[in-house]
Motif scaffolding. Structure first.
Motif, PDB file in Angstrom:
ATOM      1  N   GLU A  42       0.828  -1.210   0.000  1.00 60.80           N
ATOM      2  CA  GLU A  42       0.000   0.000   0.000  1.00 60.80           C
ATOM      3  C   GLU A  42       0.858   1.253   0.000  1.00 60.80           C
ATOM      4  OE1 GLU A  42      -3.280   2.170   2.930  1.00 60.80           O
ATOM      5  OE2 GLU A  42      -3.065  -0.021   2.963  1.00 60.80           O
ATOM      6  N   ILE A  43       1.938   1.237   0.765  1.00 57.26           N
ATOM      7  CA  ILE A  43       2.832   2.394   0.816  1.00 57.26           C
ATOM      8  C   ILE A  43       3.516   2.595  -0.529  1.00 57.26           C
ATOM      9  CG2 ILE A  43       4.877   3.369   1.916  1.00 57.26           C
ATOM     10  CD1 ILE A  43       2.370   3.341   3.663  1.00 57.26           C
ATOM     11  N   VAL A  44       3.989   1.512  -1.137  1.00 58.91           N
ATOM     12  CA  VAL A  44       4.643   1.614  -2.446  1.00 58.91           C
ATOM     13  C   VAL A  44       3.670   2.159  -3.491  1.00 58.91           C
ATOM     14  CG1 VAL A  44       5.670   0.297  -4.330  1.00 58.91           C
ATOM     15  CG2 VAL A  44       6.336  -0.192  -1.968  1.00 58.91           C
ATOM     16  N   ALA A  45       2.439   1.663  -3.476  1.00 62.76           N
ATOM     17  CA  ALA A  45       1.438   2.143  -4.436  1.00 62.76           C
ATOM     18  C   ALA A  45       1.164   3.631  -4.236  1.00 62.76           C
ATOM     19  CB  ALA A  45       0.146   1.342  -4.273  1.00 62.76           C
ATOM     20  N   GLN A  46       1.089   4.062  -2.991  1.00 60.32           N
ATOM     21  CA  GLN A  46       0.842   5.480  -2.724  1.00 60.32           C
ATOM     22  C   GLN A  46       2.003   6.336  -3.214  1.00 60.32           C
ATOM     23  OE1 GLN A  46       0.766   6.835   1.427  1.00 60.32           O
ATOM     24  NE2 GLN A  46      -1.062   8.031   0.966  1.00 60.32           N
ATOM     25  N   ILE A  47       3.228   5.900  -2.953  1.00 61.37           N
ATOM     26  CA  ILE A  47       4.403   6.655  -3.410  1.00 61.37           C
ATOM     27  C   ILE A  47       4.404   6.774  -4.932  1.00 61.37           C
ATOM     28  CG2 ILE A  47       6.919   6.598  -3.609  1.00 61.37           C
ATOM     29  CD1 ILE A  47       6.994   5.317  -0.825  1.00 61.37           C
ATOM     30  N   VAL A  48       4.092   5.668  -5.609  1.00 54.20           N
ATOM     31  CA  VAL A  48       4.160   5.664  -7.075  1.00 54.20           C
ATOM     32  C   VAL A  48       3.030   6.473  -7.694  1.00 54.20           C
ATOM     33  CG1 VAL A  48       3.974   4.207  -9.129  1.00 54.20           C
ATOM     34  CG2 VAL A  48       5.436   3.509  -7.221  1.00 54.20           C
ATOM     35  N   TRP A  49       1.776   6.142  -7.349  1.00 55.15           N
ATOM     36  CA  TRP A  49       0.635   6.716  -8.068  1.00 55.15           C
ATOM     37  C   TRP A  49       0.252   8.108  -7.591  1.00 55.15           C
ATOM     38  CZ3 TRP A  49       0.830   4.137 -12.108  1.00 55.15           C
ATOM     39  CH2 TRP A  49       0.992   2.745 -12.121  1.00 55.15           C
ATOM     40  N   PHE A  50       0.532   8.436  -6.334  1.00 57.13           N
ATOM     41  CA  PHE A  50       0.177   9.763  -5.824  1.00 57.13           C
ATOM     42  C   PHE A  50       1.390  10.670  -5.654  1.00 57.13           C
ATOM     43  CE2 PHE A  50      -3.373   7.093  -4.646  1.00 57.13           C
ATOM     44  CZ  PHE A  50      -4.448   7.872  -4.997  1.00 57.13           C
ATOM     45  N   GLY A  51       2.578  10.125  -5.926  1.00 55.06           N
ATOM     46  CA  GLY A  51       3.787  10.920  -5.807  1.00 55.06           C
ATOM     47  C   GLY A  51       4.597  10.967  -7.077  1.00 55.06           C
ATOM     48  N   LEU A  52       5.215   9.844  -7.417  1.00 54.16           N
ATOM     49  CA  LEU A  52       6.178   9.826  -8.519  1.00 54.16           C
ATOM     50  C   LEU A  52       5.523  10.011  -9.886  1.00 54.16           C
ATOM     51  CD1 LEU A  52       8.628   7.007  -7.368  1.00 54.16           C
ATOM     52  CD2 LEU A  52       8.575   9.430  -6.770  1.00 54.16           C
ATOM     53  N   VAL A  53       4.378   9.384 -10.105  1.00 54.13           N
ATOM     54  CA  VAL A  53       3.731   9.511 -11.419  1.00 54.13           C
ATOM     55  C   VAL A  53       3.250  10.942 -11.678  1.00 54.13           C
ATOM     56  CG1 VAL A  53       1.723   8.808 -12.782  1.00 54.13           C
ATOM     57  CG2 VAL A  53       3.149   7.076 -11.673  1.00 54.13           C
ATOM     58  N   PRO A  54       2.502  11.581 -10.752  1.00 56.08           N
ATOM     59  CA  PRO A  54       2.136  12.988 -11.001  1.00 56.08           C
ATOM     60  C   PRO A  54       3.349  13.894 -11.158  1.00 56.08           C
ATOM     61  CG  PRO A  54       0.798  12.084  -9.229  1.00 56.08           C
ATOM     62  CD  PRO A  54       1.863  11.064  -9.526  1.00 56.08           C
ATOM     63  N   SER A  55       4.396  13.646 -10.368  1.00 55.89           N
ATOM     64  CA  SER A  55       5.608  14.456 -10.468  1.00 55.89           C
ATOM     65  C   SER A  55       6.248  14.324 -11.849  1.00 55.89           C
ATOM     66  CB  SER A  55       6.603  14.027  -9.379  1.00 55.89           C
ATOM     67  OG  SER A  55       7.830  14.693  -9.532  1.00 55.89           O
ATOM     68  N   THR A  56       6.358  13.098 -12.347  1.00 52.25           N
ATOM     69  CA  THR A  56       6.979  12.869 -13.654  1.00 52.25           C
ATOM     70  C   THR A  56       6.116  13.431 -14.779  1.00 52.25           C
ATOM     71  OG1 THR A  56       7.999  10.862 -12.769  1.00 52.25           O
ATOM     72  CG2 THR A  56       7.942  11.098 -15.160  1.00 52.25           C
ATOM     73  N   LEU A  57       4.804  13.272 -14.679  1.00 54.42           N
ATOM     74  CA  LEU A  57       3.911  13.853 -15.680  1.00 54.42           C
ATOM     75  C   LEU A  57       3.995  15.374 -15.669  1.00 54.42           C
ATOM     76  CD1 LEU A  57       0.732  11.604 -15.244  1.00 54.42           C
ATOM     77  CD2 LEU A  57       2.409  11.533 -17.102  1.00 54.42           C
ATOM     78  N   SER A  58       4.152  15.943 -14.483  1.00 59.46           N
ATOM     79  CA  SER A  58       4.297  17.393 -14.366  1.00 59.46           C
ATOM     80  C   SER A  58       5.565  17.868 -15.058  1.00 59.46           C
ATOM     81  CB  SER A  58       4.320  17.790 -12.883  1.00 59.46           C
ATOM     82  OG  SER A  58       4.588  19.158 -12.721  1.00 59.46           O
ATOM     83  N   LEU A  59       6.636  17.085 -14.928  1.00 60.60           N
ATOM     84  CA  LEU A  59       7.880  17.417 -15.628  1.00 60.60           C
ATOM     85  C   LEU A  59       7.665  17.422 -17.134  1.00 60.60           C
ATOM     86  CD1 LEU A  59      11.019  17.746 -15.786  1.00 60.60           C
ATOM     87  CD2 LEU A  59      11.123  15.235 -15.769  1.00 60.60           C
ATOM     88  N   GLY A  60       7.037  16.370 -17.654  1.00 58.07           N
ATOM     89  CA  GLY A  60       6.774  16.294 -19.085  1.00 58.07           C
ATOM     90  C   GLY A  60       5.883  17.422 -19.569  1.00 58.07           C
ATOM     91  N   LEU A  61       4.869  17.763 -18.773  1.00 55.03           N
ATOM     92  CA  LEU A  61       3.979  18.860 -19.145  1.00 55.03           C
ATOM     93  C   LEU A  61       4.739  20.175 -19.205  1.00 55.03           C
ATOM     94  CD1 LEU A  61       1.076  19.888 -19.667  1.00 55.03           C
ATOM     95  CD2 LEU A  61       0.871  20.202 -17.196  1.00 55.03           C
ATOM     96  N   GLY A  62       5.615  20.397 -18.219  1.00 54.75           N
ATOM     97  CA  GLY A  62       6.390  21.629 -18.217  1.00 54.75           C
ATOM     98  C   GLY A  62       7.285  21.747 -19.433  1.00 54.75           C
TER      99      GLY A  62
END
Length: 207
Positions: A96-116
């Motif tokens: 559960e912790i790994v899923a939270q880190i990935v889907w609510f942390g790393l994925v939005p962060s990486t998508l934000s980088l690409g969007l920028g």
């Protein structure tokens, strides 16, 4: 959990290979304030869904805000630490912790980088697009995309149908967008040194 672990290791590996701690040297020491603020406040927001029983967990990410403040290379390890600290506040299974880190942390962060990168390439360096595109609307889209992928990967919301869960995640993404957009506008005006992704030289044409 296997795919999520691979995503976490891959993104963390790329981040560490870029030696993000160099951003904290010299003039970059101003980033210590948003860094410590992220490590202090975000773990409580991430732990919130496990601290109460509601049909729709109140999950705020803050990942896009951290990315704008610290830059993607430094935001990745910080978000991993945020997830680990949230597990100390309210323990949960490792998956559960790994899923939270990935889907609510790393994925939005990486998508934000690409969007920028896309916004700068297509429209140039415009303060309005930085605040509205990256800080506000971009946060809504990136956060919702991460939450949608979490649902698609089987992380359903307890006692909530998947379709209703998507509606709930969409509404919560707007909360993230308003929070990040407001902070971005304030920091651009008063504390630009707290935004590693902002440059007066580029966006305001100052030399």
């Amino acid at each position: 959990m296997g795919l999520e672990t691979l995503i976490l290791i891959a993104l963390l590996g790329v981040s560490v290979s870029m030696r993000p701690w160099r951003l904290l040297r010299g003039s970059g020491s101003a980033l210590l304030t948003p860094l410590f603020a992220s490590l202090t406040l975000l773990p409580w927001l991430w732990a919130l869904p496990r601290m109460h029983a509601m049909p729709l967990a109140l999950q705020l990410s803050g990942a896009c805000a951290v990315t704008l403040m610290l830059g993607w290379p430094l935001a990745v390890p910080v978000l991993v630490l945020v997830g680990l600290l949230s597990a100390i506040i309210t323990p949960a299974p490792v998956a559960e912790i790994v899923a939270q880190i990935v889907w609510f942390g790393l994925v939005p962060s990486t998508l934000s980088l690409g969007l920028g990168v896309g916004l700068r390439r297509w429209f140039g360096e415009r303060p309005f697009l930085y605040i509205l595109g990256r800080g506000f609307l971009g946060t809504v889209l990136c956060t919702f995309a991460g939450a949608s992928l979490a649902l698609w990967m089987g992380h359903d919301i307890a006692h909530t149908a998947t379709a209703l869960g998507l509606v709930g995640r969409w509404l919560l993404a707007w909360g993230d967008g308003f929070m990040t957009g407001m902070l971005t506008a304030i920091f651009v005006a008063f504390k630009p040194q707290w935004l590693a992704t902002w440059s007066d030289r580029l966006y305001l044409r100052q030399r």
